[in-house]
Write an enzyme that holds these catalytic residues in place. Structure first.
Site, PDB file in Angstrom:
ATOM      1  N   GLU A 127       0.810  -1.218   0.000  1.00  0.00           N
ATOM      2  CA  GLU A 127       0.000   0.000   0.000  1.00  0.00           C
ATOM      3  C   GLU A 127       0.846   1.272   0.000  1.00  0.00           C
ATOM      4  OE1 GLU A 127      -3.723   0.015   0.294  1.00  0.00           O
ATOM      5  OE2 GLU A 127      -3.354  -1.992  -0.497  1.00  0.00           O
ATOM      6  N   HIS A 135      -4.691   1.922   7.094  1.00  0.00           N
ATOM      7  CA  HIS A 135      -3.265   2.150   6.839  1.00  0.00           C
ATOM      8  C   HIS A 135      -2.628   2.681   8.115  1.00  0.00           C
ATOM      9  CE1 HIS A 135      -4.479   2.817   2.405  1.00  0.00           C
ATOM     10  NE2 HIS A 135      -3.859   1.654   2.484  1.00  0.00           N
ATOM     11  N   CYS A 166      -2.766  11.428   3.512  1.00  0.00           N
ATOM     12  CA  CYS A 166      -3.129  10.598   2.361  1.00  0.00           C
ATOM     13  C   CYS A 166      -2.834  11.298   1.042  1.00  0.00           C
ATOM     14  CB  CYS A 166      -4.615  10.250   2.407  1.00  0.00           C
ATOM     15  SG  CYS A 166      -5.069   8.990   3.611  1.00  0.00           S
TER      16      CYS A 166
END
Length: 446
Positions: free
Chosen positions: A174, A249, A370
Site C-alpha cells: 500500500e 493504513h 493521504c
C-alpha cells in the site's frame, strides 16, 4: 549533503465521487452514494498545497489518472465504442463502472514507497509504485503511477522507478502510507520504518473484521529492492485491533518526521519493542529519537479515526521547528482539539498546528497525509525533477483556473453513467499535461 523533504500532492480528479468502494475505510463506507463536489475537492487540495508552498516547503503536484479507465472495462470483456462500453457496464455491472471511475489516485501516499539517496546502496532515489492489490479500483493505478513518476523523475543517474511488486495478497503493498523514515537531518543516512498488517508465511495476530492490506513480505521486498541496510531498517506490525476499528493504513494511527514519531498508544503490536529498536538503530547513526505517544484515555481510537488526527503531515519548517498539519475535523472533535491545545502548549518537538478544510477528501477517508507523497531530495536531485510540477503563484493560478473551467460542482453515483464525463475528463487532462509540461502522459494522448 544538504537535502530537504518535498511533498507531492495528488490533484483530485474530475470523477471524484462517493461509491463506498473501500471496505475497512469507515468514512468511505459511511458516505457511500453521497453527492460529491469534484470542483470543491480539487480546490481544497490545491489550497493546501499553495499555503504550504507559501510557508517555504517544497511542494509539488502529481496529476490525476484517466478515469473512467476504459482499459479496465475492455479487459473485463466489454466492447464497442466508449459510449457503448459505459452504457453496457452501467446496465450489467455498475459496481465495475464505479471502480473504473474512482479518483482514488489522489491519495498519493499510496502511490509508491520512496527511499532517498542517502539510504540506498547505489546512491539514487528509489521509488516502488504500490500494487494496491487489495482493492480493484486501486489495483489499476500502479502502471499509470509508474509512467508519471518516470516522466517527472526521468534522470536515471539520480532516480530509479521500479515496477510494482507482483499483485498477489502475499505481496500486498500500500505504499508510503505504511512507511516513514527517521533521521537527524534529511540529507543524512536514516532508518526506514515499514509497518505491516499481516504476514503470509509467519504466524502472528491478524484482524478479524477488516482485512490487513500490507504484508510483511511486501515491506521486506521493497526494502531489499531499494538496497537498504538491515541495520537501518525496522519492521513493525500494526495492531490488528485498530485495523478492525477502521485504521486501514498505518498513517491513520501514526506519523513520523525526522527524529519524531507521533502515534497512538495502540498503534503497534509490542510498541515498546518497536520504539526500542528504532531508538537503537538511530543511535547507531548518531541520531536522537523522540516518541509522542497519545494515550487512549485522552484520544480514543474511535476519535483518532473520525478526526484523522494522525493522518496529518508532520513537517519541519525552514526555522527547524515542526508543525502538524491536520484536517478541520480535529478542531470539531472536542477531545482531539483539547489534546492539540495541550500538545502545543508544552515544550516538545511539535510547536504549531495548521488546520485545513479537506472535507471532500475526508468523506472518502483521506486526510492531509493521504494526499501527499514525501520525497527527500538534495539540491541536484530537486533540480532534476520536471520543473513544471512545483507549486508557485503562477502554477497555482493556472491550476485554479483549470479546475474552475473543467470540473463539475456536483457528481452523484448515477452521473458516472454519463458518457460526456469521459470526454470532459480527457479534455481537462489533455490541457493539464500542457500546464505541467508532462507531454503525452495518458493512453488517449498516444
Amino acid at each position: 549533503m544538504q537535502a530537504t523533504e518535498a511533498n507531492f500532492d495528488g490533484l483530485v480528479g474530475p470523477t471524484h465521487n462517493y461509491a463506498g468502494l473501500s471496505f475497512g475505510n469507515v468514512a468511505s463506507q459511511n458516505n457511500e452514494k453521497s453527492v460529491a463536489n469534484p470542483k470543491a475537492a480539487a480546490k481544497q487540495g490545491l489550497r493546501k498545497m499553495k499555503q504550504l508552498a507559501d510557508l517555504g516547503f517544497h511542494q509539488g503536484v502529481l496529476p490525476p489518472q484517466e478515469r473512467p479507465s476504459m482499459r479496465l472495462l475492455r479487459e473485463l470483456g466489454f466492447s464497442g465504442d466508449d459510449a457503448t462500453v459505459i452504457a453496457r457496464v452501467a446496465r450489467d455491472a455498475p459496481e465495475l463502472l464505479a471502480a473504473a471511475s474512482s479518483a482514488s489516485a489522489m491519495w498519493t501516499a499510496n502511490a509508491a514507497t520512496v527511499s532517498p539517496s542517502a539510504d540506498t546502496n547505489d546512491g539514487r532515489v528509489h521509488f516502488t509504485p504500490a500494487n494496491l492489490c487489495s482493492k480493484l479500483h486501486r489495483a489499476i493505478e500502479h502502471e499509470s503511477t509508474r509512467r508519471t513518476l518516470r516522466t517527472m523523475f526521468n534522470d536515471t543517474d539520480r532516480f530509479v522507478v521500479h515496477e510494482a511488486l507482483p499483485g498477489t495478497p502475499a505481496l500486498g503493498d500500500e505504499g508510503a502510507a505504511n512507511h516513514t523514515r527517521f533521521c537527524e537531518e534529511y540529507g543524512a543516512r536514516g532508518v526506514e520504518f515499514f509497518v505491516y498488517g499481516r504476514s503470509e508465511y509467519r504466524r502472528g495476530p491478524e484482524p478479524k473484521r477488516f482485512p490487513a492490506r500490507q504484508s510483511f513480505e511486501a515491506s521486506r521486498a521493497v526494502a531489499h529492492r531499494h538496497g537498504l541496510a538491515d541495520e537501518a531498517t525496522v519492521y513493525a506490525q500494526q495492531n490488528p485491533d485498530v485495523i478492525d476499528a477502521g485504521v486501514f493504513h498505518n498513517d491513520v494511527i501514526a506519523v513520523g518526521n525526522r527524529n519524531t514519531l507521533f502515534c497512538h498508544q495502540f498503534a503497534f503490536v509490542e510498541p515498546n519493542a518497536v520504539y526500542d529498536e528504532l531508538r537503537a538503530k538511530l543511535s547507531g547513526l548518531k541520531a536522537a529519537f523522540n516518541v509522542i505517544e497519545v494515550p487512549d484515555a485522552q484520544v480514543s481510537v474511535a476519535d483518532a479515526v473520525s478526526s484523522y488526527l494522525f493522518n496529518s503531515q508532520l513537517l519541519t519548517r525552514p526555522d527547524g521547528k515542526q508543525v502538524l498539519v491536520v484536517p478541520q475535523e480535529c478542531r470539531e472533535n472536542p477531545r482531539v482539539a483539547a489534546y492539540l491545545d495541550d500538545l502545543t502548549s508544552r515544550t516538545g518537538p511539535i510547536d504549531d498546528v495548521l488546520v485545513f478544510d479537506l472535507r471532500e477528501s475526508m468523506k472518502n477517508g483521506g486526510g492531509p497525509a493521504c494526499l501527499r507523497l514525501r520525497v527527500v531530495l538534495d539540491d541536484a536531485e530537486r533540480a532534476a525533477v520536471t520543473p513544471g510540477v512545483w507549486i508557485d503563484d503562477t502554477l497555482f493560478g493556472r491550476l485554479d483556473a483549470w479546475i474552475e473551467k473543467h470540473y463539475r460542482d456536483r457528481l452523484a453515483p448515477a452521473d458516472l453513467t454519463d458518457p460526456h464525463l469521459l470526454a470532459e475528463s480527457r479534455t481537462a487532462l489533455d490541457e493539464l499535461t500542457q500546464i505541467l509540461g508532462l507531454g503525452s502522459l495518458y493512453d488517449f494522448q498516444r
